[in-house]
Scaffold this motif. Structure first.
Motif, PDB file in Angstrom:
ATOM      1  N   LEU A 162       0.837  -1.191   0.000  1.00  0.00           N
ATOM      2  CA  LEU A 162       0.000   0.000   0.000  1.00  0.00           C
ATOM      3  C   LEU A 162       0.878   1.250   0.000  1.00  0.00           C
ATOM      4  CD1 LEU A 162      -2.736  -1.058   2.566  1.00  0.00           C
ATOM      5  CD2 LEU A 162      -2.798  -1.219   0.083  1.00  0.00           C
ATOM      6  N   VAL A 185      -1.624   7.850   1.340  1.00  0.00           N
ATOM      7  CA  VAL A 185      -3.016   8.241   1.145  1.00  0.00           C
ATOM      8  C   VAL A 185      -3.262   9.593   1.791  1.00  0.00           C
ATOM      9  CG1 VAL A 185      -5.421   7.619   1.557  1.00  0.00           C
ATOM     10  CG2 VAL A 185      -3.741   5.832   1.074  1.00  0.00           C
ATOM     11  N   LEU A 206     -10.264  10.668  -1.907  1.00  0.00           N
ATOM     12  CA  LEU A 206      -8.966  10.105  -1.552  1.00  0.00           C
ATOM     13  C   LEU A 206      -7.988  10.280  -2.698  1.00  0.00           C
ATOM     14  CD1 LEU A 206     -10.020   6.727   0.116  1.00  0.00           C
ATOM     15  CD2 LEU A 206      -9.350   8.836   1.277  1.00  0.00           C
ATOM     16  N   SER A 207      -6.735  10.484  -2.354  1.00  0.00           N
ATOM     17  CA  SER A 207      -5.650  10.433  -3.332  1.00  0.00           C
ATOM     18  C   SER A 207      -4.627   9.421  -2.841  1.00  0.00           C
ATOM     19  CB  SER A 207      -4.997  11.809  -3.501  1.00  0.00           C
ATOM     20  OG  SER A 207      -4.332  12.201  -2.310  1.00  0.00           O
ATOM     21  N   HIS A 208      -4.090   8.674  -3.787  1.00  0.00           N
ATOM     22  CA  HIS A 208      -3.193   7.562  -3.472  1.00  0.00           C
ATOM     23  C   HIS A 208      -1.924   7.706  -4.302  1.00  0.00           C
ATOM     24  CE1 HIS A 208      -1.967   3.158  -3.928  1.00  0.00           C
ATOM     25  NE2 HIS A 208      -1.763   3.461  -2.668  1.00  0.00           N
ATOM     26  N   ASP A 209      -0.774   7.633  -3.630  1.00  0.00           N
ATOM     27  CA  ASP A 209       0.510   7.769  -4.310  1.00  0.00           C
ATOM     28  C   ASP A 209       1.412   6.594  -3.964  1.00  0.00           C
ATOM     29  OD1 ASP A 209       0.811  10.654  -5.601  1.00  0.00           O
ATOM     30  OD2 ASP A 209      -0.329  10.887  -3.742  1.00  0.00           O
ATOM     31  N   LYS A 210       2.102   6.081  -4.995  1.00  0.00           N
ATOM     32  CA  LYS A 210       3.177   5.112  -4.806  1.00  0.00           C
ATOM     33  C   LYS A 210       4.389   5.650  -5.561  1.00  0.00           C
ATOM     34  CE  LYS A 210       2.339   0.774  -4.386  1.00  0.00           C
ATOM     35  NZ  LYS A 210       1.984  -0.652  -4.596  1.00  0.00           N
TER      36      LYS A 210
END
Length: 980
Positions: free
Chosen positions: A468, A471, A491-495
């Motif tokens: 994961l 977030v 929501l914003s999700h970064d990898k």
């Protein structure tokens, strides 16, 4: 210990009451016998004996008894459960006239009690604790003075491996009377010691008295100290004092946690100081100052032991390191069944709940749904109530670190109310509030969370969720036991390591003709600089009570010119146990999705794929598959069974396959392999020593049927393809692989065994009526096709074993035979053998550079990599050419001689042999003349011993003889001059 003390006290008081009654009644043996019988009945038949009984009729009234005994259980080591050498009691006469019993002095000499418990839990004091025992019963009498002289108490417990002896003695001085208790023994293989002091024993029986208690106990290196006072100590109505506990040995603490049914939990060295307070049902530790390893704790913790225990916790800590308690390892064991199995082998027991779940699964019971499992996990919440206020400077679990952790909440009737939950993490953190409730077979919850650059992968790493990312945003969700409702969620999700960024808006939506809401997810993102968009809608979401009730899912994903759509249903979506989805995806090039998907899809032409995917009971089906890649197509059905060992079934068909499309796939696979094959070769070698990796053959089993009607190949004139193959635990069987080629066909049957590191193979080859003319024309060799090509046939059987190509060739066994009719020698020799060798061979045969071929036959026998040319025969119009020699595939060396036999003896040059030697990578060709002719003739003796007539039985199959004058006629013409 307190309960056993109360047992002893009750026994003594009952005994006193009976003695008093006897004294008042009559001083006779008959009376003593009656008292013994009555007391025996109370002891469930245990034998009771009273030696002498005397009454001193005076003021006060005195009663003396000796040799009082109560028999032990028949299985116990000691004969007596209780014995008293002498009992001296004085009664106040005045209260007797008022119908009251008042004791002046009770003097016990050498009272002895032996308590024991067996491995199965049976005790020898069960008869002394009837079910109707009333804990709140007041002692019937309260003596002014109690003296105990040389008292002994022993306790042996097979289940706990305990053997303890305690001595009890009263000590008197002019100022005070005290009770001294000393204990010695062993518990779990550790030395046990106890030194305790109390006030006058009679004070312990006084209603409302505060009885002073001092305890100093040790077990191995662990030490417990207490100094305080108790109210009505025989019932422990109240207790107040200072407590100290130190345990410097982690191994001892771990052994203790195993006794408490907490296997796998380790406790680092502990040092605790606190104030212990007990009042009625409330127990509390206040002013706590504790350290366990690098963790610290201060504050207070209290529990009220009612039908529903109520706790009140106010704790502060600078750091809590859960890794030192083995929590991370316990979580890893639960995530990995293989680890749990290994742990069991080294003595880490599974919990009772885990064992029960495994037994239910083995008996065919269905695995409970996720909310049922959550309900089971949170079930203890229904048994407790209370409040908590916890502040932690730093919490460490696995690689996760949370700082400034604050939790304020309460628990009542199974509902955990979270008023505040805050935690910081590096530059981010989270805040949450809401409630969660554990019901009988599900849960209910309403939670709100604010996430600020929270690294979920780091926070949840101990739970196996390292993948994961980071977030941000707000989340609000509610679960009512039937459906999940989400609102006001962005929501914003970064990898960062994958250059992935996603922004999504999530909310529940009402679905027509249904009561439960569905879910709508819409957003966009980028991966490695490439953008994509998604729009998904779902039907009634998470209707998890009806486990077989699917809900619909449909939506689109677009990236550049690529668009994918899905339409179907999923059952139990959080566990993805079943789904039924139709899909359609199309785009200009699969490689364009690589930045978005993170896959290594090949660089191909425009593609499209559609079909239906179904998953049920771990069986995946892909039906109605229709796919095109460039000018190639594929259709059919595929099944994959994931229950146990993975099994694949595939029935596939292609109307047309363009080999250019396949070549691009192969080139992409080669590009993905970063190893340089030249590093596994020595200079000049043809075969490399790179280890072959066939592990994939052992990972799944398969049954495959494939048919292709038309093959478009620029370099090879193939017609069609038939493939029937099976894979069983690393053994691949092909029966057959048939390819239509040049008007004929090439067929291969065989087996590859990859169960061992060395690959083993057994192949059978058949070549029938392969016309080389179209083959060479398609290879852009039109002149060669016109002047040199014939019709090829052959067969062979090969066996090999090895871990690399070099080893496979070095261990090659088998026979291969090839025959060709028609064609010309000149261009064919130049093209196949090489310019120098071709020119030498043509010069040796004839002055004419264009020699017509009537028949060609080659037979080679291989043993351990040594290939012997048994027959080499070329029939031309005026010359028969024979040859022989060896090719050593292990050393990659050639040693061959070719000798022409002229039919017209006027052609002197036709008798000149040609020698080929050197390495496979750099062969040398020379024409033998003069003194070397004898060597050339000797080199072909092996070939002459087996004359070309040996091929006649095989040629009759027509594999290469069906066109041209035929090898039979050529062989007959070759045979006639020899007979003349």
């Amino acid at each position: 210990m307190a309960k056993l003390g109360r047992i002893l006290l009750i026994v003594l008081l009952v005994l006193l009451a009976l003695v008093i009654a006897a004294a008042v009644a009559v001083e006779t043996r008959w009376a003593r016998g009656l008292m013994e019988d009555q007391l025996s009945q109370r002891m469930e038949g245990r034998a009771v004996n009273i030696g002498d009984l005397e009454i001193d009729w005076g003021f006060p009234l005195g009663i003396q008894a000796s040799d009082v005994q109560i028999a032990n259980a028949d299985w116990a080591e000691h004969e007596q459960l209780l014995s008293v050498d002498a009992l001296d009691v004085t009664l106040k006469v005045g209260p007797l006239f008022r119908g009251q019993v008042a004791l002046g002095t009770v003097d016990l000499q050498q009272p002895t009690v032996h308590l024991a418990r067996r491995e199965d839990g049976t005790t020898n004091w069960d008869a002394l604790t009837p079910d109707e025992e009333k804990e709140d019963k007041e002692p019937p009498v309260q003596p002014d003075i109690i003296r105990i002289r040389d008292g002994t108490f022993t306790y042996r417990d097979e289940a706990l491996d305990a053997d303890i002896a305690v001595t009890v003695q009263t000590e008197e001085s002019e100022e005070q009377r005290q009770l001294q208790v000393t204990g010695r023994g062993e518990f779990q293989g550790e030395t046990f010691q106890l030194d305790a002091q109390g006030g006058a024993p009679s004070e312990a029986l006084e209603q409302g008295s505060r009885y002073p208690v001092t305890i100093d106990a040790s077990l191995g290196d662990m030490r417990l100290g207490f100094e305080g006072e108790s109210l009505n100590i025989y019932r422990l109505e109240a207790l107040h004092g200072d407590i100290e506990f130190t345990a410097p040995d982690q191994a001892q603490l771990t052994k203790l946690t195993n006794l408490l049914d907490q296997p796998g939990l380790t406790v680092p060295p502990v040092d605790l100081q606190a104030e212990l307070n007990h009042q009625d049902e409330r127990w509390a530790l206040e002013n706590i100052q504790a350290n366990a390893g690098s963790s610290d704790l201060s504050g207070s913790a209290a529990v009220r032991l009612t039908d529903t225990p109520q706790f009140d916790v106010q704790l502060d800590s600078e750091q809590i390191n859960l890794n030192e308690f083995g929590v991370a390892e316990m979580l890893a064991e639960k995530r990995d069944p293989a680890n749990r199995e290994r742990g069991a082998k080294v003595g880490v027991e599974q919990s009772t709940e885990e064992k029960q779940q495994e037994q239910e699964q083995e008996q065919g019971g269905e695995e409970p749904s996720w909310d049922q499992r959550m309900s089971d996990m949170l079930a203890p919440l229904r048994d407790y109530a209370g409040n908590a206020d916890v502040q932690v400077g730093e919490l460490i679990l696995g690689e996760a670190r949370l700082s400034d952790l604050a939790l304020q909440g309460s628990l009542e009737s199974g509902r955990l109310q979270i008023d505040q939950l805050n935690a910081a993490q590096d530059s981010g953190g989270l805040g949450a509030s809401g409630w969660i409730e554990a019901q009988e077979d599900t849960i209910r919850a309403d939670l709100t969370a604010n996430l600020d650059h929270l690294n979920l992968g780091q926070a949840l790493q101990p739970f196996g969720m390292e993948q994961l990312g980071i977030v941000d945003g707000q989340l609000h969700g509610a679960f009512d036991g039937d459906a999940l409702r989400i609102s006001d969620t962005q929501l914003s999700h970064d990898k960062p390591e994958q250059e992935l960024h996603i922004q999504a808006q999530i909310m529940s939506r009402e679905v027509p003709d249904t009561e439960a809401p569905g879910l709508h997810v819409e957003g966009q993102g980028t991966r490695q600089g490439e953008g994509f968009e998604f729009n998904l809608t779902m039907g009634p979401l998470l209707d998890l009570k009806a486990e077989d009730q699917p809900y619909p899912v449909e939506g689109t994903l677009t990236s550049g010119e690529t668009r994918a759509t899905i339409d179907g249903s999923i059952t139990q979506p959080l566990e993805l146990k079943a789904f039924d989805i139709r899909f359609d995806i199309a785009g200009p090039n699969p490689a364009e999705l690589n930045p978005v998907t993170g896959l290594s899809l090949p660089d191909l032409q425009q593609y499209q794929a559609s079909g239906r995917m179904q998953l049920q009971n771990q069986l995946l089906r892909v039906t109605d598959l229709r796919a095109t890649i460039g000018k190639s197509d594929l259709s059919g059905d595929v099944r994959v069974d994931f229950d146990g060992r993975t099994m694949l079934w595939a029935t596939l068909h292609s109307n047309q396959i363009n080999t250019n499309d396949l070549i691009k796939v192969a080139e992409a696979a080669d590009t993905a392999d970063q190893q340089d094959p030249e590093q596994f070769k020595s200079p000049g070698e043809v075969f490399d020593h790179e280890p072959l990796d066939f592990q994939v053959l052992g990972q799944i089993d398969a049954e495959i049927r494939y048919r292709a009607d038309n093959i478009i190949a620029k370099d090879i004139p193939m017609n069609d393809v038939v493939l029937d193959a099976s894979l069983d635990e690393g053994v691949l069987q092909v029966k057959p692989l048939r390819v239509g080629l040049g008007g004929g066909d090439v067929s291969v049957d065989g087996e590859l065994n990859a169960r061992e590191p060395a690959l083993q193979g057994d192949l059978s080859l058949s070549i029938k009526q392969v016309n080389l003319t179209p083959l060479l024309e398609s290879a852009d060799l039109p002149q060669l096709a016109k002047d040199s090509a014939g019709v090829l046939g052959g067969k062979g059987n090969l066996r090999f074993s090895g871990e690399s190509v070099a080893e496979l060739m070095a261990g090659l066994d088998g026979v291969i035979e090839l025959a060709m009719s028609g064609g010309y020698l000149d261009a064919l020799a130049v093209e196949v053998v090489g310019l120098d060798a071709g020119e030498a061979l043509v010069s040796a045969v004839s002055d004419d550079q264009r020699v017509p071929l009537r028949c060609t036959y080659v037979k080679a026998d291989a043993e351990d990599g040594l290939v012997t040319m048994e027959n080499f025969y070329i029939n031309t119009a005026d010359t028969n050419i024979i040859g022989g020699g060896t090719i050593n595939l292990a050393t990659e060396q050639l040693d061959l001689v070719i000798k022409p036999n002229a039919k017209d003896f006027s052609v002197l040059s036709a008798d000149t042999p040609v020698e080929l030697n050197g390495s496979l990578g750099d062969p040398k060709v020379s024409v033998l003349t003069g003194s070397l002719v004898a060597k050339g003739i000797a080199s072909v003796v092996g070939a002459l011993v087996a004359p070309p007539l040996a091929i006649l039985p095989w040629i009759e199959t027509g594999t290469g003889e069906g066109t041209g004058p035929g090898c039979r006629q050529a062989l007959q013409e070759f045979q006639q001059p020899q007979e003349q």
